[in-house]
Write a protein that holds these residues in place. Structure first.
Motif, short mmCIF file in Angstrom:
data_model
loop_
_atom_site.label_atom_id
_atom_site.label_comp_id
_atom_site.label_asym_id
_atom_site.label_seq_id
_atom_site.Cartn_x
_atom_site.Cartn_y
_atom_site.Cartn_z
N ILE A 1 0.86 -1.18 0.00
CA ILE A 1 0.00 0.00 0.00
C ILE A 1 0.89 1.23 0.00
CG2 ILE A 1 -1.90 1.17 1.16
CD1 ILE A 1 -2.30 -1.56 2.67
N ASP A 2 0.84 1.97 -1.09
CA ASP A 2 1.63 3.20 -1.19
C ASP A 2 1.10 4.26 -0.22
OD1 ASP A 2 3.34 2.26 -3.20
OD2 ASP A 2 1.88 2.76 -4.76
N GLY A 3 1.90 5.30 -0.01
CA GLY A 3 1.48 6.39 0.86
C GLY A 3 0.23 7.06 0.34
N LYS A 4 -0.67 7.42 1.24
CA LYS A 4 -1.94 8.10 0.93
C LYS A 4 -2.85 7.24 0.05
CE LYS A 4 -0.40 12.19 2.59
NZ LYS A 4 0.52 11.81 3.61
N GLN A 5 -2.74 5.91 0.15
CA GLN A 5 -3.56 4.99 -0.65
C GLN A 5 -4.27 4.00 0.27
OE1 GLN A 5 -3.82 5.11 -4.12
NE2 GLN A 5 -2.64 7.00 -3.96
N PHE A 6 -5.14 3.18 -0.32
CA PHE A 6 -5.79 2.12 0.44
C PHE A 6 -5.97 0.90 -0.47
CE2 PHE A 6 -9.36 4.11 -1.68
CZ PHE A 6 -10.18 3.04 -2.02
N LEU A 7 -6.13 -0.25 0.16
CA LEU A 7 -6.45 -1.50 -0.54
C LEU A 7 -7.55 -2.20 0.22
CD1 LEU A 7 -3.03 -3.15 -1.53
CD2 LEU A 7 -4.75 -2.19 -3.06
N GLU A 8 -8.39 -2.93 -0.53
CA GLU A 8 -9.43 -3.74 0.07
C GLU A 8 -9.31 -5.17 -0.44
OE1 GLU A 8 -13.11 -0.61 0.73
OE2 GLU A 8 -13.23 -2.04 -0.90
N LYS A 9 -9.50 -6.11 0.47
CA LYS A 9 -9.52 -7.53 0.13
C LYS A 9 -10.75 -8.15 0.76
CE LYS A 9 -5.77 -7.99 -2.19
NZ LYS A 9 -5.38 -8.78 -3.28
N ALA A 10 -11.40 -9.05 0.05
CA ALA A 10 -12.59 -9.72 0.56
C ALA A 10 -12.26 -11.18 0.86
CB ALA A 10 -13.72 -9.64 -0.45
N VAL A 11 -12.74 -11.65 2.00
CA VAL A 11 -12.57 -13.03 2.42
C VAL A 11 -13.96 -13.62 2.61
CG1 VAL A 11 -11.67 -14.56 4.22
CG2 VAL A 11 -10.41 -12.50 3.59
N ARG A 12 -14.22 -14.74 1.96
CA ARG A 12 -15.53 -15.37 2.08
C ARG A 12 -15.60 -16.23 3.34
NH1 ARG A 12 -17.28 -17.17 -4.06
NH2 ARG A 12 -17.52 -15.04 -4.80
N VAL A 13 -16.74 -16.11 4.01
CA VAL A 13 -17.04 -16.93 5.19
C VAL A 13 -18.31 -17.71 4.86
CG1 VAL A 13 -17.61 -16.92 7.63
CG2 VAL A 13 -15.96 -15.27 6.74
N TYR A 14 -18.23 -19.03 4.97
CA TYR A 14 -19.29 -19.92 4.51
C TYR A 14 -20.08 -20.51 5.67
CZ TYR A 14 -16.74 -19.89 0.10
OH TYR A 14 -16.11 -19.51 -1.07
N SER A 15 -21.36 -20.70 5.43
CA SER A 15 -22.19 -21.47 6.36
C SER A 15 -22.38 -22.87 5.78
CB SER A 15 -23.55 -20.80 6.56
OG SER A 15 -24.28 -20.79 5.35
N ASN A 16 -22.90 -23.78 6.60
CA ASN A 16 -23.16 -25.13 6.13
C ASN A 16 -24.42 -25.66 6.82
OD1 ASN A 16 -22.37 -26.18 8.71
ND2 ASN A 16 -20.23 -26.00 8.07
N THR A 17 -24.68 -26.94 6.69
CA THR A 17 -25.90 -27.52 7.25
C THR A 17 -25.88 -27.56 8.77
OG1 THR A 17 -24.97 -29.73 6.98
CG2 THR A 17 -26.37 -28.90 5.20
N TYR A 18 -24.73 -27.33 9.41
CA TYR A 18 -24.63 -27.33 10.86
C TYR A 18 -24.61 -25.92 11.46
CZ TYR A 18 -23.23 -32.12 9.93
OH TYR A 18 -23.20 -33.40 9.49
N THR A 19 -24.75 -24.91 10.63
CA THR A 19 -24.67 -23.53 11.10
C THR A 19 -25.98 -23.11 11.75
OG1 THR A 19 -23.16 -23.03 9.28
CG2 THR A 19 -24.13 -21.16 10.40
#
Length: 123
Positions: free
Chosen positions: A65-83
């Protein structure tokens, strides 16, 4: 010092089914020098970072991340039949590395993921 913010999209995870939400990690660098950022993600039992197996911890490389900048990353969180329908506590630990590859700072933040029953469509 960098700024860390989290948001979840969509707002709700559905119980007893295979669905997912994305935890979006936003890292802002208000300084003048570039930094490298990585984040550790930890989720509780009954939700996972993988769609077909139970994975409770993971790491995402946010990037340079350079100065005066931003980055975004997405992480998936999953549900299942036991959630179960409840609130799930998701913890994020952000590591900021300097130009020599040494951890310059460490930040912790958490977010709650709401899980509820899927409602029937009606007019």
């Amino acid at each position: 010092m960098v700024n860390l913010s989290l948001r979840i999209h969509p707002d709700v995870l559905f119980a007893y089914s295979s669905t997912y939400v994305e935890v979006i990690i936003r890292v802002e660098n208000p300084g003048d020098h570039a930094v490298w950022a990585e984040a550790d993600i930890s989720v509780p039992d009954h939700i996972s970072l993988a769609p077909n197996t139970e994975l409770r911890k993971g790491r995402v490389r946010v990037g340079i991340i350079d100065g005066k900048q931003f980055l975004e990353k997405a992480v998936r969180v999953y549900s299942n039949t036991y959630t179960n329908p409840q609130m799930y506590h998701c913890a994020i630990t952000l590591y900021i590395f300097n130009k020599d590859g040494i951890i310059d700072s460490r930040m912790e933040k958490s977010s709650d993921i709401r899980c509820e029953m899927k409602k029937e469509a009606s007019f």
